[in-house]
Design an enzyme around this catalytic site. Sequence first.
Site, short mmCIF file in Angstrom:
data_model
loop_
_atom_site.label_atom_id
_atom_site.label_comp_id
_atom_site.label_asym_id
_atom_site.label_seq_id
_atom_site.Cartn_x
_atom_site.Cartn_y
_atom_site.Cartn_z
CB THR A 143 -0.93 0.03 1.22
OG1 THR A 143 -0.15 0.08 2.42
CG2 THR A 143 -1.81 -1.21 1.25
N GLY B 95 -2.47 -4.56 10.20
CA GLY B 95 -3.28 -4.57 11.41
C GLY B 95 -4.76 -4.59 11.11
CG ASP B 96 -7.43 -5.23 14.34
OD1 ASP B 96 -7.23 -6.38 13.88
OD2 ASP B 96 -7.46 -4.98 15.56
N GLY B 97 -6.78 -2.15 10.99
CA GLY B 97 -7.16 -1.09 10.06
C GLY B 97 -6.96 -1.51 8.61
CD GLU C 126 -6.96 1.35 4.41
OE1 GLU C 126 -6.54 1.12 3.25
OE2 GLU C 126 -6.39 2.12 5.21
CG ASP D 149 -23.35 -14.63 17.08
OD1 ASP D 149 -23.09 -13.69 16.29
OD2 ASP D 149 -23.37 -14.49 18.32
CG LEU E 223 -27.59 -12.53 16.99
CD1 LEU E 223 -27.88 -13.35 18.24
CD2 LEU E 223 -28.76 -11.61 16.66
CD GLU F 25 -7.53 3.48 11.16
OE1 GLU F 25 -7.32 4.71 11.09
OE2 GLU F 25 -6.64 2.65 11.39
#
Length: 303
Positions: A35, A61-63, A67, A222, A224, A280
Amino acid sequence: MIVNPRSGGGATGRRWLAVEARLREALGSVEVETTKGPRDAGRLAREGARAGVERLVVAGGDGTTSEVVNGLLGADLAHHVDLGLLPLGTGGDYSRSLGIPRDLDGALQSLLAGVPRRVDAGRIHYRGHDGEQARSFFVNLTSAGISALVVKLVSESGRPLGGTLAYLTATLRALASHRPAHVRVRVDGEDFYRGPLLLGAVANGRYFGGGMQIAPEARPDDGLFDVVLAENIPLRRLLSQFHLLYRGRHLEVKGIHHRRGRTVEFDAEPGAAGIEVDGEPLGGLPARVEILPGALRVLCPAG
């Protein structure tokens, strides 16, 4: 493989040559795309899916994962690919919820021997920083209130302390200055809470903030959300019980509310409370959150 060299406060970029060598040794032929800036991971994911790529691995990472998922779901391409995760970012909360190891050898084993698992995603409509209506998707969690300030502080810090300490330090700083807004929350169309809100989390995964077990009963498959709200708890009592959050033992604490549901609505004065989506800071309330059951296929450890 989509690599974010800026993840983990830049640590991914600094160690990438060694990581890539291990990847090629373990996986064989790997096409690597790096990126170049914000939202680039989403573009690369769309281009890969449209070109016929059947497996996308996210190194970051999670960000970065968020994306990629936004790129795929926003273009209705998620059903074409399996996602693999190589957690190299600051928090790693989503991979932790899926049982994917944080160490490189363990994560590589998950890529090699893991099986595709159908998991849910979320969609949120909210008020953007420019005041206009906006939409985003998420995999792990979205939240309103003090958490938006926390992730902003973590982002500005450069994350020199590592994930857990970075988020803990930012949380303590935020508690000293944050002023809860008055918020009305509805779950599946029914009133759930009305009053000053310190934190309102809509969780698909169990963890956020670098290991805080905000929704200990959440399951990503699940259909939910687990909705966890914290009232304006007095600071002294909050600090004395803060350790319970890391152990997932806070749901019975006075001032904490928990419910499951498919849609969640936050009503507040525009701009009164910020939101964060997968770590974010994106904008603010009011917001509406909807579950997307089985929207993704993610490679997870077998069993």
